[in-house]
Design an enzyme around this catalytic site. Structure first.
Site, short mmCIF file in Angstrom:
data_model
loop_
_atom_site.label_atom_id
_atom_site.label_comp_id
_atom_site.label_asym_id
_atom_site.label_seq_id
_atom_site.Cartn_x
_atom_site.Cartn_y
_atom_site.Cartn_z
N ARG A 230 0.85 -1.19 0.00
CA ARG A 230 0.00 0.00 0.00
C ARG A 230 0.89 1.24 0.00
O ARG A 230 1.91 1.29 0.70
CB ARG A 230 -0.90 0.05 1.24
CG ARG A 230 -2.11 -0.88 1.19
CD ARG A 230 -3.13 -0.48 0.11
NE ARG A 230 -4.29 -1.36 0.08
CZ ARG A 230 -4.41 -2.44 -0.68
NH1 ARG A 230 -3.42 -2.81 -1.47
NH2 ARG A 230 -5.53 -3.16 -0.66
N GLU A 265 -8.27 12.34 -11.16
CA GLU A 265 -7.68 13.67 -11.02
C GLU A 265 -8.70 14.80 -11.15
O GLU A 265 -8.56 15.84 -10.52
CB GLU A 265 -6.55 13.85 -12.05
CG GLU A 265 -5.21 13.89 -11.35
CD GLU A 265 -4.07 14.10 -12.29
OE1 GLU A 265 -4.24 13.88 -13.50
OE2 GLU A 265 -3.00 14.49 -11.81
#
Ligand code: NAI
Length: 331
Positions: A230, A265
């Site tokens: 992660r 984004e």
């Protein structure tokens, strides 16, 4: 039961339609985030890692009782908040230890043998070897942080490459010591001795920024960092600095800190960011452009065989819950 699935491909939809035909199913292509604005009165939902389940999202699902995440890691779900609301969460504890370990070695070998540069060069007819010299894995030290299911598989593969193996994990696996010559050491020693450091532990409050500004300087000069676990395990701004200063010679990364923000984004425009989140986002963009870094888009799990195992376990988790028998509870 009303069951809603998020982030599924068509073939996955067909699988659940066939297997869970006794239930009322609905499907949403997008991840379940604070931007989800449709009515959903499902009692059960199934999500993948790009769904971010926090209090705000749970408020939109008043009937929810059970979440089946189609992943091993469940740091995208606020487990404490779910517990408070009596919502049970199940995960897929094991589906791809070999799958993720194989991707880990794909990244290691791509770095050690300059595979990306080599392939890019030959594509344009350039067969010059000047900048393409790599290094052997045989005899090098690999430091495995987290020797659970995936880490153990990485250890077995590293042994096949005749690497020397160090590991750091509060839980010791004697079988790995006996069969693969692995030596457990403290984290600092692992960082200072390893030519390749690879992460295979969960992200939680205790492991966030396990590698950070405070200890990244302890890494052996010229080592490589591999992260298929992660992104939040590594402080991204420190990683950028370590590459800049030559502490790290390169990195192979499948997971970025706050990677949901990179993937979506457009959402950045409508989101209020803290200074820290802005810094992470900027650092991620610097990493994406760094030629010493190979980044894959959280793709380590993504083999046909692993996906089928994920689907099978998710179905078992849902059927188990419906039958009153909770399996694979995430807590
Ligand atoms: P696992 O639960 O079998 O092993 C995790 C190991 O980490 C355990 O041995 C545990 O003792 C150790 N650990 C916990 N805290 C630690 C610490 N502070 N320092 C060192 N070791 C520590 O988990 P598994 O199946 O091996 O997966 C590891 C992680 O890989 C998952 O939590 C998930 O986040 C990630 N993953 C990534 C995928 C991808 O597509 N990139 C796919 C699947 C998992």
């Amino acid at each position: 039961m009303k069951i809603a699935f998020f982030e599924l491909e068509d073939w996955e939809k067909k699988f659940f339609e066939a297997k869970l035909s006794a239930h009322e199913l609905s499907f949403f292509d997008e991840p379940l985030t604070e931007y989800f604005d449709q009515k959903c009165d499902a009692e059960i939902i199934s999500v993948f890692i790009y769904s971010k389940i926090d209090a705000k999202v749970l408020d939109k699902l008043p009937k929810l009782k059970f979440i089946a995440t189609r992943s091993t890691g469940y740091d995208h779900i606020d487990i404490a908040e779910c517990k408070k609301r009596g919502i049970v969460v199940s995960n897929v504890p094991s589906y791809g230890e070999n799958t993720v370990a194989e991707h880990t070695f794909a990244l290691i070998l791509a770095l050690s043998r300059k595979i990306i540069e080599s392939a890019n060069q030959t594509k344009v007819g350039n067969f010059d070897l000047t900048d393409l010299r790599g290094f052997d894995l045989k005899g090098k030290v690999i430091g495995v942080i987290g020797t659970g299911k995936i880490g153990s598989h990485v250890v077995r593969m590293a042994h096949g490459f005749e690497m020397r193996i160090l590991a750091f994990d509060p839980l010791k696996n004697d079988e790995l010591i006996d069969h693969y010559g692995l030596k457990y050491v403290e984290l600092e020693e692992l960082l200072s001795q390893s030519d390749i450091i690879t992460l295979h532990l969960p992200l939680n409050d205790k492991t966030k920024h396990l590698i950070s500004e405070s200890n990244i300087g302890k890494i052996k000069k010229g080592a490589y960092l591999i992260n298929t676990a992660r992104g939040g395990l590594v402080e991204t701004t420190a990683l950028v600095k370590a590459l800049e200063e030559g502490i790290l010679a390169g990195a192979g990364i499948d997971v970025l800190e706050d990677e949901i923000d990179i993937k979506e984004e457009w959402q950045l425009l409508s989101k209020k960011f803290s200074r820290e989140q802005m810094a992470i986002n900027l650092a991620n963009n610097i990493l994406l452009k760094n030629p010493k870094v190979i980044i894959t888009p959280h793709n380590a799990f993504n083999s046909q065989e692993a996906l089928q195992r994920i689907m099978d376990t998710t179905e078992e988790n849902i059927e188990g819950y419906v039958a009153g028998k909770i399996i694979n509870q995430a807590q």
